[in-house]
Each structure stands twice: as C-alpha cells, then as structure tokens.
Enzyme design. Structure first.
Site, PDB file in Angstrom:
ATOM      1  N   ASP A 198       3.399  -1.249  11.784  1.00  0.00           N
ATOM      2  CA  ASP A 198       3.309  -2.483  12.304  1.00  0.00           C
ATOM      3  C   ASP A 198       4.528  -3.311  12.117  1.00  0.00           C
ATOM      4  OD1 ASP A 198       2.907  -2.937   9.712  1.00  0.00           O
ATOM      5  OD2 ASP A 198       1.129  -4.330  10.168  1.00  0.00           O
ATOM      6  N   ASP A 207       5.743  -5.390   5.590  1.00  0.00           N
ATOM      7  CA  ASP A 207       5.951  -6.800   5.932  1.00  0.00           C
ATOM      8  C   ASP A 207       5.946  -7.603   4.722  1.00  0.00           C
ATOM      9  OD1 ASP A 207       6.697  -8.824   8.040  1.00  0.00           O
ATOM     10  OD2 ASP A 207       4.884  -9.574   7.386  1.00  0.00           O
ATOM     11  N   THR A 211       4.895   1.897   6.284  1.00  0.00           N
ATOM     12  CA  THR A 211       3.587   1.690   6.107  1.00  0.00           C
ATOM     13  C   THR A 211       2.835   2.379   7.192  1.00  0.00           C
ATOM     14  OG1 THR A 211       1.946   0.052   7.050  1.00  0.00           O
ATOM     15  CG2 THR A 211       4.052  -0.236   7.904  1.00  0.00           C
ATOM     16  N   ARG A 244      -4.938  -2.408   9.522  1.00  0.00           N
ATOM     17  CA  ARG A 244      -4.953  -3.788   9.590  1.00  0.00           C
ATOM     18  C   ARG A 244      -5.081  -4.352  10.791  1.00  0.00           C
ATOM     19  NH1 ARG A 244      -1.266  -5.498   4.764  1.00  0.00           N
ATOM     20  NH2 ARG A 244      -3.262  -5.758   3.452  1.00  0.00           N
ATOM     21  N   GLY A 283       0.805  -1.307  -0.019  1.00  0.00           N
ATOM     22  CA  GLY A 283      -0.168   0.078   0.185  1.00  0.00           C
ATOM     23  C   GLY A 283       0.948   1.129  -0.105  1.00  0.00           C
ATOM     24  N   ARG A 304     -24.174   7.692  13.516  1.00  0.00           N
ATOM     25  CA  ARG A 304     -23.775   7.534  12.250  1.00  0.00           C
ATOM     26  C   ARG A 304     -22.225   6.998  12.225  1.00  0.00           C
ATOM     27  NH1 ARG A 304     -28.306   8.677  11.341  1.00  0.00           N
ATOM     28  NH2 ARG A 304     -29.267  10.579  10.112  1.00  0.00           N
ATOM     29  N   ASP A 361       0.197   1.651   8.887  1.00  0.00           N
ATOM     30  CA  ASP A 361       0.057   0.802   9.859  1.00  0.00           C
ATOM     31  C   ASP A 361       0.930   0.753  11.001  1.00  0.00           C
ATOM     32  OD1 ASP A 361      -2.244   0.222   8.183  1.00  0.00           O
ATOM     33  OD2 ASP A 361      -0.981  -1.859   7.639  1.00  0.00           O
ATOM     34  N   ARG A 390       0.810  -5.034  -4.979  1.00  0.00           N
ATOM     35  CA  ARG A 390       0.555  -6.067  -3.883  1.00  0.00           C
ATOM     36  C   ARG A 390       1.139  -7.515  -4.520  1.00  0.00           C
ATOM     37  NH1 ARG A 390      -0.762  -3.755   0.843  1.00  0.00           N
ATOM     38  NH2 ARG A 390      -2.315  -2.486   0.785  1.00  0.00           N
TER      39      ARG A 390
HETATM   40  O1  F6P Z   1      -1.403  -1.874   4.954  1.00  0.00           O
HETATM   41  C1  F6P Z   1      -1.806  -0.418   4.594  1.00  0.00           C
HETATM   42  C2  F6P Z   1      -3.410  -0.446   4.396  1.00  0.00           C
HETATM   43  O2  F6P Z   1      -3.755   0.687   4.241  1.00  0.00           O
HETATM   44  C3  F6P Z   1      -4.253  -1.267   5.431  1.00  0.00           C
HETATM   45  O3  F6P Z   1      -4.238  -0.288   6.566  1.00  0.00           O
HETATM   46  C4  F6P Z   1      -5.435  -1.627   4.780  1.00  0.00           C
HETATM   47  O4  F6P Z   1      -6.305  -2.716   5.431  1.00  0.00           O
HETATM   48  C5  F6P Z   1      -4.969  -2.088   3.395  1.00  0.00           C
HETATM   49  O5  F6P Z   1      -3.681  -1.399   3.254  1.00  0.00           O
HETATM   50  C6  F6P Z   1      -5.830  -1.639   2.210  1.00  0.00           C
HETATM   51  O6  F6P Z   1      -5.448  -2.248   1.051  1.00  0.00           O
HETATM   52  P1  F6P Z   1      -5.612  -1.862  -0.075  1.00  0.00           P
HETATM   53  O7  F6P Z   1      -5.215  -0.270  -0.484  1.00  0.00           O
HETATM   54  O8  F6P Z   1      -5.045  -2.757  -0.953  1.00  0.00           O
HETATM   55  O9  F6P Z   1      -7.376  -1.780  -0.177  1.00  0.00           O
END
Ligand code: F6P
Length: 340
Positions: A128, A102, A124, A170, A10, A264, A126, A71
């Site tokens: 992580d 990762d 990232t 994630r 991503g 909402r 995330d 990806r």
């Molecule tokens: O790993 C980064 C991330 O933005 C995550 O937070 C999310 O779950 C995922 O990528 C979304 O992936 P995509 O861009 O393939 O929809």
C-alpha cells in the site's frame, strides 16, 4: 561514506535481501555499514551492530530481518527526536537507509526535515505504499494465503461447508484481492468496496448449489460495524490492531445464520509474514536496496527507491508517504467477474 541501515514496521519477506543489497553495494565501493537494531528504536537508543559482507552474504533467501524491527515512532516525544539526531552524530552516519512502510518512511521524511541525511526503501506485505508499482513482501506473503485457500478448498469440499479466510493487509485490499483472484474464491471482500451482505450471501448460495461448498476471502480491514469484544487497541503510529476485530469469524457466523450452511473461518495472521522471500521479492529487494545506496552516494537524500515499470528510480519521500495506495476500480471490476 558511513551508512546506517534499519528495518522498521511489520517484518515481511525481502527485508534480509534488502539489507544484504545495501551492505554489498556500499562495501563494494569501499564504504562501511552500521546496522541499527529494531527499527527507529535502535537509532533512538543507539542499538547497533556492524554489518560486513560476511554477515549478509547468505541472507538472500532468509525471512524476517536480522536487524530486528519495531513499530517505534521516533517523533512521538520531543526528546526522542533529539536522541535520534545525537545517535547519528555520535555514530558518524553520513547516510541512513530506512527500510519500511508508510510509518517508517514518514519518520524518515520527518528526520530529513530536521536535517538528517536519509534515503528510503519501501517494503510491506500490504503493498500500500504510494509511488511504487509493488512493494517487496507482498508477493511472498500473498502466496502463503493462496496456499492456505487451496488447503481450505480441500476441507471445505470434503465437508460441504463454507469457509471464510481472513487475510491481513490493513486498509488496502491488495492481499485479499490477489488471494481471491489467484486462489479462485467465490467471493472476495476488500475495504475499498462497501460491505454488501446480500451479494455475499448470493455468492455463497450459488457456490454451494453448484458444487457443494464455498470459499470466501475477507480482508481484515473491511467494515462490518463495531464488534463486541474488540478492544480498539492501537500501535504507536495510531493504527488499530485489525486482526482483533476478527471479521472472518463474524462473517462466518452471519453466513451460517442466513444460509444454514455449516461455516468455518480461518485467520491466517502472521503466518503470512514469515518464510523465505520468493523470486520476485528477492530481486525487487535487491534492486531497491542497491539503488538506495546509489541515491545516497549521489546526495539525493529525502528520496526513496521505487519500482516504476521495469525501472528502479528515486522519487521524493513526499510522493510516497501520507497516502495509502488502495485497490483502484479496474481491479475491483476484474474481481467481480469471478464471484460465484
Ligand atoms: O502492515 C503489515 C501488517 O501485517 C498488516 O497487514 C497488519 O494489520 C499488521 O501488520 C499487523 O501488525 P502487528 O504485526 O503489529 O500485529
């Protein structure tokens, strides 16, 4: 040396400054850089573009990645691994800098095992990746979510509603944690903490009683049980597309049903990933990109440039991949202090 560079997984703010740092550090020392397009797909299929200083000099504040990303898992098929090695030979690459999270870094480690000369740079939103204090992308992306929460505060307050903001991240709760803490949420739900509906409803009721509205931040990775309509679709690395589960919408419905408060939800999604990198991410990406070049020049293939305290250093890819860095208990303890 002849360097290759790719960005995989991503996108996030900071990728362009990292590419810029690789190119300017390498060319400063008289080396060349070839960019591979669209992550590992570009190495597999030999999709390239030369990168000279003039191509990158103005990239410090630009979001996304000029190289494109994907990806693609280059080791999903036996043939593909051979194609990757062939491209690196044909393009005469002495060192490949793989910038990614990762999945991308796991593929980098696999390539090293097969004789590739690779160094890594973690990124990232995330946050992580293990072995590094922070990944670039996280600060900028989370600041967008905090801004969104502040906007939701205005509208929630005006309408006396509860609003749930679902954020990415994630299976790690860093984005939700930081959004909830910095945005002043009344309840923040992260995957590291089992879902507790009674506690959530208590916080919402307390906030509504105190000032007429409530703000909840939910990580996309929390487990509310299987949801009708969720396809369970997965990417090439086997990750479920979590946003399709729409946990924010589900939570809003549960809050409304249990409390009677008009509720909402908003899913910020990919809006978080775009935009200019902030100060922290620009500097971190710059330092790590330059350090990756230094690692390669020192022959330290199989390492990844990381941030530890004030220092950037190289650690083995083995220490960075395979386990996700999740939110530890002390952060969860701090978070609970600020629930309504
Ligand atoms: O790993 C980064 C991330 O933005 C995550 O937070 C999310 O779950 C995922 O990528 C979304 O992936 P995509 O861009 O393939 O929809």
């Amino acid at each position: 040396m002849r360097f290759g560079v790719l960005t995989g997984g991503g996108d996030c703010p900071g990728l362009n400054p990292a590419i810029r740092a690789v190119v300017l550090r390498a060319t400063e020392g008289g080396d060349e850089v070839l960019g591979f397009r669209d992550g590992w797909k570009g190495v597999r299929d030999d999709l390239t573009r030369p990168l000279a200083p003039a191509d990158v000099r103005d990239l410090i504040g630009r979001g996304g990645t000029i190289l494109g990303t994907s990806r693609t898992n280059p080791f999903a098929k036996a043939d593909d691994a051979e194609k990757v090695l062939r491209t690196l030979r044909q393009e005469r690459i002495d060192a490949l800098v793989a910038i990614g999270g990762d999945d991308t870094l796991t593929a980098a480690r696999e390539l090293v095992r097969r004789g590739g000369q690779v160094v890594g740079v973690p990124k990232t939103m995330d946050n992580d990746v293990a072995g590094t204090d922070w990944t670039f992308g996280f600060h900028s992306a989370t600041a967008v979510a905090v801004d969104a929460l502040e906007r939701l505060r205005d509208t929630a307050g005006s309408h006396h509603r509860a609003i749930v903001l679902e954020v990415m991240g994630r299976q790690a709760g860093w984005v939700a944690l930081a959004t909830g803490l910095a945005g002043g949420a009344d309840a923040t739900l992260v995957p590291e903490q089992p879902y507790d509906e009674d506690a959530l409803l208590r916080h919402v009721r307390a906030a509504v009683a105190a000032r007429g509205y409530a703000l909840v931040v939910a990580s996309e990775g929390i487990d509310l049980g299987a949801r009708p309509g969720s396809t369970g679709a997965r990417d090439e690395f086997g990750h479920e597309l979590l946003r399709e589960r729409q946990v924010g919408a589900e939570l809003a419905e549960r809050i409304r049903a249990a409390t009677g408060v008009e509720t909402r939800s908003a899913q910020i999604g990919h809006i978080q990933r775009g935009g200019s990198p902030d100060l922290f991410d620009r500097i971190l990406a710059t330092r790590l990109g330059a350090h990756a070049v230094d690692l390669a020049r020192a022959g330290r293939f199989g390492e990844v440039a990381v941030l530890r305290g004030e220092r950037v250093e190289g650690i083995p890819l083995d220490e960075a991949v395979g386990t996700s860095k999740t939110v530890p208990p002390e952060w969860l303890d701090l978070l609970r202090t600020f629930d309504a």
